[in-house]
Scaffold this motif. Sequence first.
Motif, PDB file in Angstrom:
ATOM      1  N   SER A 110       0.818  -1.216   0.000  1.00  0.00           N
ATOM      2  CA  SER A 110       0.000   0.000   0.000  1.00  0.00           C
ATOM      3  C   SER A 110       0.849   1.261   0.000  1.00  0.00           C
ATOM      4  N   SER A 137      -3.582  -1.426   5.195  1.00  0.00           N
ATOM      5  CA  SER A 137      -3.458  -0.680   3.952  1.00  0.00           C
ATOM      6  C   SER A 137      -3.575   0.821   4.207  1.00  0.00           C
ATOM      7  N   GLY A 191      -0.321   3.006   3.677  1.00  0.00           N
ATOM      8  CA  GLY A 191      -0.409   3.990   2.602  1.00  0.00           C
ATOM      9  C   GLY A 191       0.062   5.367   3.020  1.00  0.00           C
ATOM     10  N   GLY A 220       1.260   6.600  -1.602  1.00  0.00           N
ATOM     11  CA  GLY A 220       0.529   5.538  -0.914  1.00  0.00           C
ATOM     12  C   GLY A 220      -0.953   5.798  -0.733  1.00  0.00           C
ATOM     13  N   ASP A 221      -1.329   7.049  -0.639  1.00  0.00           N
ATOM     14  CA  ASP A 221      -2.725   7.387  -0.367  1.00  0.00           C
ATOM     15  C   ASP A 221      -3.042   8.691  -1.116  1.00  0.00           C
ATOM     16  N   ASP A 248      -1.769   2.125  -4.822  1.00  0.00           N
ATOM     17  CA  ASP A 248      -3.025   2.644  -4.314  1.00  0.00           C
ATOM     18  C   ASP A 248      -3.670   1.632  -3.346  1.00  0.00           C
ATOM     19  N   ASN A 249      -4.265   2.128  -2.266  1.00  0.00           N
ATOM     20  CA  ASN A 249      -4.839   1.234  -1.245  1.00  0.00           C
ATOM     21  C   ASN A 249      -5.945   0.340  -1.788  1.00  0.00           C
TER      22      ASN A 249
END
Lengths: 427, 161
Positions: free
Chosen positions: A110, A148, A152, A158-159, A114-115
């Motif tokens: 993550s 996740s 992330g 990550g997010d 993308d989560n």
Amino acid sequence: MTLQVIAGLVVFLGAYVLIATEKAPRATVALTGGALMVLLGATDEAGIFFSEHAGIDWHVIFLLLGMMMIVGILRQSGAFEFLAIWAAKRAKGRPFVVMAMLIVITAVLSAALDNVTTVLLIAPVTLLIADQLAVPVVPFLITQVMASNIGGAATLIGDPPNIIVASRANLTFVDFLVNMAPLVVLLMVVFLGLAWLLWGRKLSYDPERAARVMALNEREAIKDTRLLVTSVGVIGLVLLGFTLQGVTHLDPAVVALLGAGLLALLTRLEARKVVADVEWETLLFFAGLFVMVGGLVNLGVIEQLGKAATEAVGTNYAGAAVALLVGSAAISGIIDNIPYVATMAPLVAGLVAAGGVAAEPLWWALTIGADLGGNATAVGASANVVVLGIARRYGAPISFWEFTRYGLLVTAVTVAISVPYVLLRYF
Amino acid sequence: MRLVDLARNLPVVTRRTTALEAARRIAGDRLSALVVADETGRPAFVVPAVDVLGLLIPLYLREDTRLAGVLDEAAADELWSNADRRTVGELLDDDDVRVYDILTVDADATLVEVATLMAAQHTSIALLDGPEAAEEPLFITLPTVLDAALTARGMRGGQTA
């Protein structure tokens, strides 16, 4: 307050309510809200397409597009399935160790992907492993989505909130690694302990079922070794490109697009397969959101709020950071953290512009709060909603409250750890 | 050629029929679809055989087909042994499964009428309405329709037009 400002606020708040309550597709709401802002005269084509602070943030859109294309190709390689089964076998089929390995894998993936994509990729193989172990799959799915959301937070990519913050604050991939990754590692250690307390200690070990896991042949998951090697190699290059941003001065969006193009070229996949996993609706949602927030910026609403916030904060940036972190976590638990961060970013930018270096940690407070708050409720993050949907379809439904009672606890603990981290590190 | 001469009996299952029994019927009669009766016992729906297969294969394998290769024989055996826990009713209730209302055709319909209705309604089995004397419901299947149509025109395998 003019009629135009009032109308702009009504459009914005109305769209927010519709997005939060999921009464209509979020992309439709954001685009309609953006269109109404144009009709109100709050923004125009120059503002939408070319304004860096009040228009569509193309850095965010194209970074997401590039990463979606890369992940879409990588997922066809079977790498995720291989990794998960390999980990379960290394754990010798002991349920909590398997859970812990999958938590760590999900968190690490993550941070790089993308989560939502990560939990979508890891869920089917998790079902398979839980089936072989004859253990309930729900604890595995819940811990993975929470891992996740925590994992992330570690990197720029990550997010989605991190991508928005990075773009608005001119923060690099390395900035995120240095500031966020140490906290995320600490939180993951604590989360593993929580996972044992909440779920792991109740999982029983059955040597016969463990033998079933050991009999799985993870190599069979890889159907195209060349695709795997090429995908992993290009992702390595992309991550290197992100890390070397300070040297190359290449924007992460450009690096991601170059990586996606290189991967498409090397794998010789058809164009439709390269873009098959691109979530166009998500990209349009972002575009509409940026136009709406840009409308508020142009109407002076954000500036007024910024002034009010600056006066309220004064020079107490430590207090502001704590309030921002805790408040962001609370709000992100209720509404999608993407529109929240998109709205807050110009506000925080105003505070940082007024306060200088002393106020810069506010960016980290916003990021940490928004990312961790996603765990608080079943609707706090897109990945949560996706996992609840997967669980229902697989015949192992997770109710809103089942998720939320664990989510509130995990969020409270992770936020409680993050507050002293921010205070000790930056103030 | 009269439709009744082409018609045949087919197994009719119910909501409570297990996936295992449904699979046996499909395998035994080489069926491409299964007729399901309503509460009164009258043939009411047609479920494609491939969707019955979906009852035997877990959703996670269908959604990530690469995982099927990692299973050994023992795991595969367990998959099939789970077939008696699932029922045809699950298919009828599943929004993702296309369940067709049974196509009913008159006993005096022409072959091209039956073929047209089957193509239009995407179904491979039709229930013959009448003859009243028949004790068991009679069905026309897609292979039978194609066979009769091609044979009548001398276009069946090995024949030329």
